[in-house]
Design a protein around this motif. Structure first.
Motif, PDB file in Angstrom:
ATOM      1  N   ALA A   1       0.830  -1.212   0.000  1.00 50.19           N
ATOM      2  CA  ALA A   1       0.000   0.000   0.000  1.00 50.19           C
ATOM      3  C   ALA A   1       0.859   1.254   0.000  1.00 50.19           C
ATOM      4  N   VAL A   2       2.110   1.117   0.392  1.00 52.38           N
ATOM      5  CA  VAL A   2       3.045   2.244   0.452  1.00 52.38           C
ATOM      6  C   VAL A   2       4.090   2.074  -0.650  1.00 52.38           C
ATOM      7  N   LYS A   3       4.266   3.081  -1.468  1.00 48.22           N
ATOM      8  CA  LYS A   3       5.308   3.044  -2.475  1.00 48.22           C
ATOM      9  C   LYS A   3       6.679   3.189  -1.803  1.00 48.22           C
ATOM     10  N   ILE A   4       7.635   2.421  -2.275  1.00 53.71           N
ATOM     11  CA  ILE A   4       9.015   2.536  -1.797  1.00 53.71           C
ATOM     12  C   ILE A   4       9.836   3.027  -2.979  1.00 53.71           C
ATOM     13  N   LEU A   5      10.321   4.266  -2.884  1.00 54.88           N
ATOM     14  CA  LEU A   5      10.996   4.899  -4.010  1.00 54.88           C
ATOM     15  C   LEU A   5      12.474   5.134  -3.694  1.00 54.88           C
ATOM     16  N   VAL A   6      13.321   4.805  -4.655  1.00 52.43           N
ATOM     17  CA  VAL A   6      14.722   5.202  -4.576  1.00 52.43           C
ATOM     18  C   VAL A   6      14.883   6.374  -5.538  1.00 52.43           C
ATOM     19  N   ILE A   7      15.297   7.527  -4.997  1.00 48.94           N
ATOM     20  CA  ILE A   7      15.397   8.737  -5.810  1.00 48.94           C
ATOM     21  C   ILE A   7      16.768   9.368  -5.594  1.00 48.94           C
ATOM     22  N   PRO A   8      17.564   9.504  -6.654  1.00 49.78           N
ATOM     23  CA  PRO A   8      18.869  10.158  -6.477  1.00 49.78           C
ATOM     24  C   PRO A   8      18.694  11.620  -6.121  1.00 49.78           C
ATOM     25  N   THR A   9      19.346  12.044  -5.051  1.00 50.48           N
ATOM     26  CA  THR A   9      19.255  13.454  -4.683  1.00 50.48           C
ATOM     27  C   THR A   9      20.148  14.273  -5.598  1.00 50.48           C
ATOM     28  N   ASN A  10      19.816  15.539  -5.735  1.00 49.95           N
ATOM     29  CA  ASN A  10      20.599  16.434  -6.583  1.00 49.95           C
ATOM     30  C   ASN A  10      20.545  17.819  -5.958  1.00 49.95           C
ATOM     31  N   GLU A  11      21.291  17.968  -4.856  1.00 49.58           N
ATOM     32  CA  GLU A  11      21.248  19.216  -4.103  1.00 49.58           C
ATOM     33  C   GLU A  11      21.767  20.391  -4.924  1.00 49.58           C
ATOM     34  N   GLU A  12      22.787  20.139  -5.756  1.00 47.66           N
ATOM     35  CA  GLU A  12      23.364  21.233  -6.531  1.00 47.66           C
ATOM     36  C   GLU A  12      22.349  21.767  -7.555  1.00 47.66           C
ATOM     37  N   TYR A  13      21.639  20.858  -8.226  1.00 44.85           N
ATOM     38  CA  TYR A  13      20.626  21.330  -9.168  1.00 44.85           C
ATOM     39  C   TYR A  13      19.501  22.057  -8.435  1.00 44.85           C
ATOM     40  N   GLU A  14      19.116  21.548  -7.278  1.00 46.28           N
ATOM     41  CA  GLU A  14      18.063  22.213  -6.505  1.00 46.28           C
ATOM     42  C   GLU A  14      18.481  23.631  -6.143  1.00 46.28           C
ATOM     43  N   ILE A  15      19.749  23.805  -5.759  1.00 40.58           N
ATOM     44  CA  ILE A  15      20.253  25.141  -5.447  1.00 40.58           C
ATOM     45  C   ILE A  15      20.213  26.025  -6.694  1.00 40.58           C
ATOM     46  N   ALA A  16      20.684  25.483  -7.831  1.00 37.73           N
ATOM     47  CA  ALA A  16      20.667  26.252  -9.085  1.00 37.73           C
ATOM     48  C   ALA A  16      19.239  26.623  -9.465  1.00 37.73           C
ATOM     49  N   SER A  17      18.311  25.686  -9.293  1.00 39.37           N
ATOM     50  CA  SER A  17      16.916  25.933  -9.632  1.00 39.37           C
ATOM     51  C   SER A  17      16.312  27.045  -8.790  1.00 39.37           C
ATOM     52  N   GLN A  18      16.640  27.051  -7.495  1.00 37.17           N
ATOM     53  CA  GLN A  18      16.128  28.103  -6.624  1.00 37.17           C
ATOM     54  C   GLN A  18      16.737  29.453  -6.977  1.00 37.17           C
ATOM     55  N   CYS A  19      18.020  29.459  -7.333  1.00 35.72           N
ATOM     56  CA  CYS A  19      18.660  30.706  -7.783  1.00 35.72           C
ATOM     57  C   CYS A  19      17.981  31.222  -9.053  1.00 35.72           C
ATOM     58  N   TYR A  20      17.757  30.337  -9.996  1.00 33.47           N
ATOM     59  CA  TYR A  20      17.131  30.695 -11.268  1.00 33.47           C
ATOM     60  C   TYR A  20      15.739  31.276 -11.027  1.00 33.47           C
ATOM     61  N   GLY A  21      15.008  30.649 -10.091  1.00 34.87           N
ATOM     62  CA  GLY A  21      13.670  31.139  -9.772  1.00 34.87           C
ATOM     63  C   GLY A  21      13.679  32.563  -9.258  1.00 34.87           C
ATOM     64  N   ILE A  22      14.686  32.904  -8.457  1.00 29.02           N
ATOM     65  CA  ILE A  22      14.795  34.270  -7.941  1.00 29.02           C
ATOM     66  C   ILE A  22      15.116  35.258  -9.063  1.00 29.02           C
ATOM     67  N   LEU A  23      16.015  34.853  -9.956  1.00 28.50           N
ATOM     68  CA  LEU A  23      16.507  35.782 -10.976  1.00 28.50           C
ATOM     69  C   LEU A  23      15.506  36.033 -12.094  1.00 28.50           C
ATOM     70  N   VAL A  24      14.659  35.057 -12.412  1.00 37.05           N
ATOM     71  CA  VAL A  24      13.723  35.239 -13.526  1.00 37.05           C
ATOM     72  C   VAL A  24      12.363  35.759 -13.072  1.00 37.05           C
ATOM     73  N   ASP A  25      12.085  35.705 -11.774  1.00 34.36           N
ATOM     74  CA  ASP A  25      10.800  36.228 -11.277  1.00 34.36           C
ATOM     75  C   ASP A  25      10.723  37.745 -11.397  1.00 34.36           C
TER      76      ASP A  25
END
Length: 399
Positions: free
Chosen positions: A375-399
């Motif tokens: 009933a519970v999904k078990i997911l293996v997901i590679p983390t990508n902290e550097e992309y997450e940081i870049a994405s948040q930076c991009y969000g600030i700059l293009v808003d």
């Protein structure tokens, strides 16, 4: 838009350069043993689907020297990816502690730098280095926007009953003593990937980040509502060298009856405990070899490690009032199939069932390893902290 992400530790500096909004980096690298004999830098470029790595050994005195080396690798030679520092639009900095001041990515101003400085006492091994890298990056890339992304920010949605300790309010008001939580960038990234894969915006998730440092987060509708690390990154799960949760009476006992100093106790709990203290190594791969040899301490270390995670899954199932999915991520979470199996074993009460064959098939991208009847999904997901940081930076700059 070129965004350089810097993730600095006390003696290391990781970096990735992204041409946003593309998710794959142009290049990445790691500077290790900064200020220590045996310094080296490893630089990898990704060009036309090809990967090319170079490694250079040379003494790197400080983080300023490290960033100068990075700039040379980015801008010099036949395979330069930028022509000058002005080609970098923004530098995204991972900052470990943001206290209660920051709940998202923030453009760095003199006022923001002062707030980061005020938090040195809450993260003495990390925030001073993060601050230094901001100052060096301001000099190295003078025309780039500098953006701070805080490890603690994702956990600012935790309710008061979860973040307050049961001590007098004065200590919270005057000394800011509360649960802050860490690994927030990783938990945020993998939970968003899970929500997208499940197509369930209000999903109830348990994110399990298992590396040298380990933490878990209970996430509902994309927001953290509890996490295992607290005031600092010591509490919660058993880690590579950190003890995780321990009865405070142990500390009082060692101080009173064995004469331990605060420095000795800090070293014991932060650097000599966890997998290293129980099993003989802080590296899960080494522990696995010892287990194969029949080493009783290593076998016990794995049992304690898995038990702690299982216990938090049960607690967070109660906090969330149900679970849609659990997520394994980071070095151990992504690469140790035996540990994933041990954690998910005998979880029938929560209707968590792992598919043993799927569990062996993880190849670096999101994978559902739950059995058909789970009933519970078990997911293996590679983390990508550097992309997450870049994405948040991009969000600030293009808003």
């Amino acid at each position: 838009m070129n965004i350089l992400v810097i993730n600095s530790g006390s003696s290391s500096l990781k970096y990735q350069l992204f041409k946003m909004p593309a998710k794959d980096p142009i290049c990445s690298g790691l500077v290790e043993r900064i200020g220590i004999e045996g310094s080296f830098i490893k630089h990898t470029q990704f060009l036309n689907g090809q990967k090319k790595s170079t490694e250079k050994d040379s003494f790197i005195a400080n983080h300023g020297d490290a960033l100068k080396q990075v700039l040379r690798l980015l801008s010099e030679g036949e395979e330069a990816v930028i022509s000058s520092p002005d080609d970098i639009s923004a530098v995204g900095h991972r900052v470990v502690h943001g206290g209660e001041h920051f709940s998202g990515a923030t453009l760095i101003t003199p006022e923001v730098k002062q707030q980061i400085k005020k938090l040195f006492s809450l993260a003495p091994l990390h925030n001073p280095v993060n601050y230094k890298c901001i100052e060096v990056a301001e000099e190295t890339f003078p025309n780039a926007k500098q953006v701070a992304v805080f490890d603690t920010a994702f956990h600012q949605t935790i309710p008061e009953e979860a973040y307050r300790f049961a001590i007098p309010e004065w200590y919270y008001k005057e000394h800011s003593i509360r649960v802050y939580g860490f690994h927030g960038t990783s938990h945020k990234y993998v939970s968003e990937q899970a929500i997208s894969a499940l197509n369930r915006p209000e999903a109830k998730l348990i994110s399990i980040h298992l590396g040298n440092g380990c933490s878990m987060s209970a996430i509902k509708g994309g927001k953290s509502i509890d996490t295992s690390m607290g005031f600092g990154p010591l509490s919660g799960l058993m880690m590579g060298t950190r003890s995780g949760d321990i009865d405070p009476s142990v500390i009082f006992h060692l101080m009173e009856h064995s004469g331990y100093s605060l420095e000795q106790l800090s070293a014991l709990l932060n650097k000599q405990s966890g997998l290293l203290g129980v099993g003989g190594s802080s590296d899960m791969r080494d522990i696995g070899k010892l287990v194969a040899e029949g080493n009783a301490n290593a076998i016990l270390a794995l049992k304690i490690y898995a038990y702690r995670v299982k216990k938090f899954i049960g607690a967070y199932a109660a906090v969330l009032n149900g679970i849609d999915a659990i997520i394994f991520t980071a070095g151990v979470g992504e690469n140790d199939q035996a540990m994933r199996a041990a954690i998910c074993k005998e979880m029938e009460y929560l209707n968590i069932h792992i598919d043993e064959q799927k569990n062996t098939q993880y190849k670096g991208s999101l994978l559902d390893i739950s059995s058909e009847g789970s009933a519970v999904k078990i997911l293996v997901i590679p983390t990508n902290e550097e992309y997450e940081i870049a994405s948040q930076c991009y969000g600030i700059l293009v808003d």
